[in-house]
Design a protein around this motif. Structure first.
Motif, short mmCIF file in Angstrom:
data_model
loop_
_atom_site.label_atom_id
_atom_site.label_comp_id
_atom_site.label_asym_id
_atom_site.label_seq_id
_atom_site.Cartn_x
_atom_site.Cartn_y
_atom_site.Cartn_z
N LYS A 1 0.83 -1.18 0.00
CA LYS A 1 0.00 0.00 0.00
C LYS A 1 0.88 1.25 0.00
O LYS A 1 2.01 1.23 0.45
N ASP B 1 2.09 4.06 1.54
CA ASP B 1 2.20 4.68 2.87
C ASP B 1 3.46 5.53 2.92
O ASP B 1 4.17 5.69 1.92
N PHE C 1 -3.20 7.72 -1.18
CA PHE C 1 -2.52 7.34 0.06
C PHE C 1 -3.33 6.26 0.78
O PHE C 1 -4.54 6.35 0.95
N GLY C 2 -2.65 5.21 1.21
CA GLY C 2 -3.28 4.10 1.90
C GLY C 2 -3.87 3.06 0.98
O GLY C 2 -4.49 2.10 1.45
#
Length: 435
Positions: free
Chosen positions: A160, A162, A195-196
């Motif tokens: 992911k 991050d 993001f994420g």
């Protein structure tokens, strides 16, 4: 006395022995009595040695003769024959030997070494299809794009987006010499709305190409030749080994193909090879050239070349200069002298000052742009040797920091390997996008 002589004659020439000595000779058993005239010694051999029985010579076996003939043919066969058919020559009557079957053909290996027959020429390979400029650019930037692509794969595969992922990817971009400013802009663009979440590698490449293009588009400007100036003076500067002389030759070919008259000035008077190389380019492109002896004053040569170009009404005068490190004060002062002398002849000259940069130098190219820009008043850049490095991103860092026009980039030694700079093509090539 006469009788004694007669006895000696008889003993030596077969006349018989004298009567006085006959009783002393003992008879030889199984040998016939000697005759008055004895047989010569050679004639006595048949009596002592019995005659041998008559020998019947059998004809040789039919297979023996072809075998011997094969061996002889192999020894004396001409070397250029690959297959020899041997026909045996009969040496006895045919009715005695019977019908002789001809042997199988004997394969003689082709000789090698000095006596070997010339090999058949290999078929000429089909010429590779000619690549367009983007294909050549992409191939030239493959080392730079591969380094970035490998970083994308290693960072983003099944992860992911991050803070740790973004930090790792920023390190990849900085190591590719894209510069801190551009790398940060790319990271910020990746964060927006992602993001994420997991992100695909192709999406990362697309964002990278978009951000690089934003930086390069404002500086992608062609070299403009002012037709009102005769000549338009181009001064080419740079450190040792950046390809100044080769760049001048390739540019002269392009200008000549546009129908412009060109004069070259061999201002690198310290290197005989540079002068000879420029003479070859002048001959190849149909340009005129001004050259002096090795060690001649470079400023004086530039003055004479400009004077000759003005008299001839030449469209473009390109002046080569000796390679010099940006940290050598005395050499940079000499370059300033060349420019002052040119301005005495034409206060507006030089009209273009091109700085050639070697992409393999990486971060050192930033310092070269700063110092040559301050001393010589650089008006545009030519980036060479992009095909020999994984540091192609340095061009992006230079554009972001100095904003100087980038006129040409080179990805090879051929005339066609120096092309006007196109921002989108460069951005897609360095990001590893196929088309």
């Amino acid at each position: 006395m006469a009788e004694e002589k007669k006895g000696l004659f008889r003993r030596f020439f077969g006349g018989g022995a004298p009567k006085a000595v006959e009783p002393e000779i003992a008879p030889v058993p199984a040998v016939p009595e000697p005759v008055t005239t004895p047989e010569p010694l050679a004639a006595a051999e048949p009596v002592a040695i019995p005659q041998p029985e008559p020998v019947v010579v059998e004809p040789p076996a039919p297979a023996a003769e072809p075998a011997e003939a094969v061996e002889i043919v192999e020894a004396v066969a001409p070397i250029e024959e690959a297959v020899v058919k041997v026909a045996p020559e009969p040496t006895i009557e045919a009715e005695t030997l019977g019908a002789i079957e001809p042997p199988e053909p004997v394969v003689v290996p082709r000789p090698t070494g000095f006596f070997a027959a010339p090999a058949a020429p290999a078929p000429a390979p089909e010429p590779a299809p000619k690549q367009n400029w983007f294909q050549r650019l992409k191939a030239g930037l493959s080392r730079s794009s591969n380094a970035i692509s490998d970083g994308i794969v290693s960072v983003f595969t099944k992860r992911k987006l991050d803070a740790d992922t973004l930090e790792e990817f920023e390190d990849v971009l900085i190591q590719a010499d894209l510069g801190l400013t551009t790398s940060s802009a790319i990271i910020e663009a990746l964060k927006k709305g992602r993001f994420g979440k997991e992100i695909d590698g192709n999406e990362v490449k697309a964002i990278l190409a978009e951000e690089v293009s934003k930086v390069l588009t404002p500086v992608a400007k062609p070299l403009v030749i002012d037709p009102a100036r005769k000549p338009h003076v181009i001064l080419v500067v740079g450190v040792n080994g950046t390809g100044k002389t080769t760049t001048i030759g390739k540019l002269s070919a392009k200008l000549r193909s546009e129908g412009r008259s060109v004069m070259l000035a061999a201002g690198d008077t310290f290197r005989a090879a540079a002068v000879e190389q420029l003479k070859i380019w002048a001959q190849r492109t149909g340009s005129s050239i001004v050259a002096r002896a090795i060690g001649a004053d470079a400023a004086g040569l530039a003055f004479d070349a400009l004077k000759d170009a003005q008299a001839a009404g030449t469209d473009v005068l390109m002046i080569d200069t000796a390679g010099r490190l940006q940290n050598r004060t005395e050499l940079m002062a000499e370059l300033e002298k060349v420019i002052r002398v040119i301005k005495k002849q034409d206060p507006t000259a030089p009209h273009s000052v091109l700085l050639t940069l070697d992409a393999t130098t990486g971060q050192n190219a930033l310092q070269q742009v700063e110092i040559f820009g301050r001393v010589a008043g650089v008006t545009g850049l030519v980036m060479t040797k992009l095909d020999g490095t994984a540091r192609g991103g340095i061009l992006v860092a230079i554009a972001a920091k100095y904003g100087l026009p980038i006129h040409f980039i080179g990805v090879g030694e051929g005339v066609d390997d120096l092309e006007p700079f196109a921002a989108d093509d460069f951005a897609r090539a360095i990001a590893g996008i196929a088309s």
